[in-house]
Design an enzyme around this catalytic site. Structure first.
Site, PDB file in Angstrom:
ATOM      1  N   ASP A   1      78.390 -18.310   2.919  1.00  0.00           N
ATOM      2  CA  ASP A   1      78.940 -18.107   3.783  1.00  0.00           C
ATOM      3  C   ASP A   1      80.447 -17.786   3.540  1.00  0.00           C
ATOM      4  O   ASP A   1      81.403 -16.955   3.864  1.00  0.00           O
ATOM      5  CB  ASP A   1      78.962 -18.666   5.799  1.00  0.00           C
ATOM      6  CG  ASP A   1      77.983 -18.063   6.106  1.00  0.00           C
ATOM      7  OD1 ASP A   1      77.942 -17.868   7.664  1.00  0.00           O
ATOM      8  OD2 ASP A   1      76.245 -18.626   5.530  1.00  0.00           O
TER       9      ASP A   1
ATOM     10  N   GLU B   1      85.645 -15.599   9.508  1.00  0.00           N
ATOM     11  CA  GLU B   1      84.834 -16.287  10.891  1.00  0.00           C
ATOM     12  C   GLU B   1      85.162 -17.609  10.399  1.00  0.00           C
ATOM     13  O   GLU B   1      85.213 -18.551  11.135  1.00  0.00           O
ATOM     14  CB  GLU B   1      83.945 -15.861  11.021  1.00  0.00           C
ATOM     15  CG  GLU B   1      82.888 -16.801  11.646  1.00  0.00           C
ATOM     16  CD  GLU B   1      81.378 -16.153  12.095  1.00  0.00           C
ATOM     17  OE1 GLU B   1      80.515 -16.709  12.556  1.00  0.00           O
ATOM     18  OE2 GLU B   1      81.249 -15.625  11.327  1.00  0.00           O
TER      19      GLU B   1
ATOM     20  N   THR C   1      73.427 -16.203  10.260  1.00  0.00           N
ATOM     21  CA  THR C   1      73.690 -17.083   9.286  1.00  0.00           C
ATOM     22  C   THR C   1      72.456 -17.634   9.411  1.00  0.00           C
ATOM     23  O   THR C   1      70.920 -18.231   8.650  1.00  0.00           O
ATOM     24  CB  THR C   1      74.832 -18.088   9.318  1.00  0.00           C
ATOM     25  OG1 THR C   1      75.719 -17.189   8.535  1.00  0.00           O
ATOM     26  CG2 THR C   1      74.767 -18.936   7.856  1.00  0.00           C
TER      27      THR C   1
END
Length: 819
Positions: A158, A181, A241
């Site tokens: 991420d 994010e 995720t």
């Protein structure tokens, strides 16, 4: 600022890594090794670099993301051209535009986003490969805030993906706000590479240090120019995720949404592990590219059949309620917001509902733009466009998405009323529940549908339903086919002071009591024009006055009545409409006159003294400050009629009303002893429906202030709050309407002169709340602004009505004072 335990700190050590073209802080295993990560030929060759001690890095990263990263999400990690984070909602540090100052071409911006997503996708695949090979730790941390929030995992993939995308785009397009994010990662990394790091092809290794490709698209329409200061990019560097860590890799995506002036206009959906449709992008004027051309167009919605895609992990609560109400023919389960949108784009599903908090702008931006270009639609649960302003990261009202406009409208009808169509047990309405409360046989109700608009006000939420009965249903002629559902739940309504809440709760109890105990008698014996009640639920403390505020907020009222859909309302009532309204009032007042049983019930179950303006319900300060309140009004309105306001009696109107208030209240109390009846208590345009047929009969609704009182109270309030000015200024019409009411009343011994006397006292009694409560905040500008507000009285939304009322009150007071 957080210092790690001493045992965690070790000297700097060199570690050889091969993470594509760059690396962030690596969160690795507690037992680090010097290692060289091997790259497939298609990826970036390995490079050497130094990083902080791995144990220290891992702990520090965990601290950062657990303690402060979620607030970063909500406060917005926004980058401007200066590469310094700016506060959410603030303007970027400069107004530089791409394209030589002529604006940023949407085709160039979208091309760059596609190119950046390709780099990020390669990085994600590389991370997964090295984790599976056992040469890299996934660096998994939980960003959630604790037990009351769902797990929100984050991995090194991420963080790496976001750094690649953000560092590339901010270099390429100065002035644009970029929201990621995973928070602001730049303070969490070490510059791992020097200028010598290059790919085998000779190009510089860091994507942020070379220009992304901006010519990937072939224009299909006009190439729109965007202003950098009005453009934002929302990045979800690895959507899904949970799917990534669980090896459901097909659902993993990179989402990049582009917005201008708060509206989604373009997006990229990149699926790093996808085989088909793995690189979808498009925007306003560009269409949608990357989809398999063999995908058939969406099937038109036939009003009932559709396939819904829902979450693997969150298809409960509001999501399940929406499914129960909308009744899809089949369910498709999928993880990740991007993958669900893909299911709509590739024809696997037709609708997607998530009517609850939990979405953010980086989840919805790309999908909204792409769906819109394909003829679909994505909004919040109420059908409103989502506002893509960087300061508003959370999509708090959830989302509804569909492949076509008709299905979207159908789904929003249900998600818009989920909170209203809720039974006392907390479940949403069902055919079984409706059959039970409507006294129908099992199986009688085939289905039900939302009809008309949804009303949400300070006091209640309201919608209408249409029932579809089975052909063989019994008692069809007596069965309701259309219903009104009114829900009052203080915790779901705008907040208000505790004392105001107590008074309002008493009014909700009064309405429930009226429909449950009084309306059935009036409907049966008098034939009064009020909605027939079918179901009443009232829950709340018995002693509202002394109850704790938390108990007050737990109150709940549900009222289901017959529908008035074939009726209409008016902003002001002319002579004909007033005649009809007064006929309805006369039936109500005559039906309960001298009916001790009904009056006793009304005093117990509704208000002992009906009407919201009676002296016992008002704040004593309204009388105490009456003249001051009047002077505030006079200062703002006297220039409309200087002659009227120059009169000494008018200048002291507030003082005169205050002096007479208690005397008038006592006089009315004496009259009630012999002329009491049941009154509506709030009989104005907003609470009156007129039949659309030739009869034009008036039906009263909203009985929150019903109770024991004098009939002239309702009549006075009707004229002062709802009558056209042409009626009020014409003495012949005015008196003629009063005579019509009195004649229709047909009460023995109640002479017209006595009625007129009572009427004038009721006008002066109501004037107390107008001057002491309504007019202190009045202004000409506010009158104009409220001109189209049905719920506002005419004297609060019309300057001519207000001036007429001033003169009328002055004359009545002069007459009263002489007597």
């Amino acid at each position: 600022q957080i210092q790690p335990p001493r045992a965690m700190v070790t000297p700097f050590i060199p570690i050889t890594l091969s993470l594509l073209s760059l690396t962030l802080l690596l969160i690795s295993s507690p037992a680090p090794k010097s290692l060289r990560l091997h790259s497939p030929p298609s990826l970036v060759p390995p490079v050497s670099c130094n990083i902080l001690p791995i144990n220290y890095v891992a702990r520090r990263q965990a601290y950062v993301h657990r303690s402060s990263l979620r607030p970063l999400r909500r406060a917005a990690s926004v980058w401007s051209s200066s590469s310094v984070p700016v506060e959410a909602g603030s303007s970027p540090s400069n107004g530089i535009q791409g394209g030589g100052g002529e604006g940023i071409r949407i085709s160039e911006l979208l091309s760059a986003c596609v190119d950046a997503s390709d780099y990020a996708a390669r990085a994600i695949v590389k991370v997964k490969s090295d984790v599976e090979a056992g040469v890299l730790d996934l660096g998994l941390v939980d960003k959630s805030l604790g037990e009351n929030e769902a797990e929100d995992p984050q991995t090194i993939a991420d963080r790496l993906s976001q750094y690649i995308i953000v560092s590339s785009l901010e270099k390429q397009f100065p002035g644009i706000s970029i929201v990621g994010e995973e928070g602001d990662l730049r303070g969490e990394r070490v510059d791992l590479f020097g200028e010598s790091g290059v790919l085998e092809s000779g190009e510089k290794m860091l994507p942020g240090k070379f220009g992304l490709k901006t010519n990937l698209l072939q224009m299909r329409g006009e190439d729109i120019l965007l202003n950098a200061n009005e453009t934002s990019i929302f990045v979800d560097p690895l959507d899904g995720t949970k799917e990534f860590t669980a090896n459901r890799l097909h659902a993993v995506s990179i989402l990049i949404g582009i917005s201008s002036k708060g509206r989604a206009i373009g997006g990229v959906m990149r699926f790093p592990f996808g085989e088909k449709n793995n690189r979808i992008y498009g925007g306003k004027g560009l269409g949608v590219m990357g989809l398999d051309p063999s995908i058939p167009p969406p099937v038109p919605f036939n009003g009932k059949d559709f396939r819904a895609v829902v979450s693997n992990s969150r298809a409960k609560g509001p999501v399940q309620d929406a499914l129960d109400l909308s009744r899809p023919t089949s369910i498709v389960n999928a993880g990740g917001a991007g993958y669900k949108i893909l299911k709509l784009l590739d024809g696997s599903a037709d609708g997607y509902v998530f009517p609850r908090p939990g979405m953010y702008l980086w989840d919805t931006g790309a999908g909204e733009a792409l769906l819109g270009e394909k003829g679909g639609k994505l909004t919040d649960r109420y059908g409103n466009w989502i506002d893509y302003t960087p300061s508003k990261l959370s999509v708090s009202d959830g989302l509804v998405a569909a492949t076509n406009q008709e299905l979207h409208e159908y789904l929003v009808k249900w998600t818009n009323v989920m909170d209203i169509l809720r039974t006392p047990s907390g479940s949403v309405f069902s055919t079984d529940w409706l059959e039970k409360v409507l006294n129908l046989n099992p199986g009688d109700v085939k289905s039900f549908h939302v009809t008309g608009d949804v009303y949400r006000g300070r006091h209640c939420s309201l919608t209408s339903l249409e029932l579809e009965l089975q052909p063989e249903a019994q008692n069809v002629s007596e069965s309701p086919l259309e219903l009104i559902v009114k829900r009052v739940c203080p915790r779901e309504l705008p907040g208000r002071p505790t004392e105001k809440l107590r008074r309002d709760l008493e009014s909700y109890k009064a309405e429930a009591g009226f429909y449950q105990y009084i309306a059935p008698v009036l409907l049966k014996e008098v034939g009064i024009r009020i909605p027939k009640p079918y179901y009443i639920h009232a829950k709340g403390p018995d002693d509202v006055v002394n109850a704790h505020e938390n108990d007050l907020l737990k109150s709940e009222f549900i009222i289901v009545t017959e529908s008035l859909r074939k009726s209409k309302q008016y902003f002001e009532l002319n002579e004909t409409l007033l005649t009809s309204a007064l006929t309805t009032l006369s039936k109500l007042h005559a039906g309960a006159y001298r009916r001790d049983d009904l009056l006793e019930t009304a005093g117990r179950e509704a208000w002992e003294r009906g009407g919201f303006w009676t002296l016992d319900k008002r704040d004593p300060n309204e009388i105490k400050n009456m003249q001051l309140s009047w002077e505030k009004f006079r200062e703002k309105f006297e220039h409309f009629d200087e002659q009227l306001f120059s009169d000494s009696g008018v200048r002291d109107l507030g003082l005169r009303i205050a002096r007479s208030a208690e005397k008038i209240d006592k006089k009315l109390a004496e009259i009630r002893k012999s002329r009491s009846t049941i009154i509506h208590g709030d009989f104005k345009t907003a609470n009156i429906f007129f039949d659309e047929d030739k009869s034009g009969e008036a039906t009263a609704i909203d009985f929150q202030w019903s109770g024991v009182g004098l009939g002239p109270m309702d009549v006075a309030y009707l004229f002062l709050s709802s009558a056209e000015l042409s009626v009020l200024t014409d003495e012949k019409k005015f008196e003629g309407l009063l005579q019509h009411y009195h004649k229709s009343l047909n009460m023995d011994g109640y002479l017209f002169d006595d009625f007129i006397s009572d009427f004038k006292l009721c006008v002066l009694d109501y004037a107390r709340v107008v001057i002491g409560y309504m007019w202190p905040s009045a202004s000409p500008e506010r009158c104009v602004a409220r001109a189209g507000e049905l719920g506002a009285c005419t004297h609060n939304r019309s300057i001519p009505h207000a001036l007429w009322l001033v003169k009328y009150l002055h004359n009545l007071l002069s007459e009263y004072e002489k007597e």
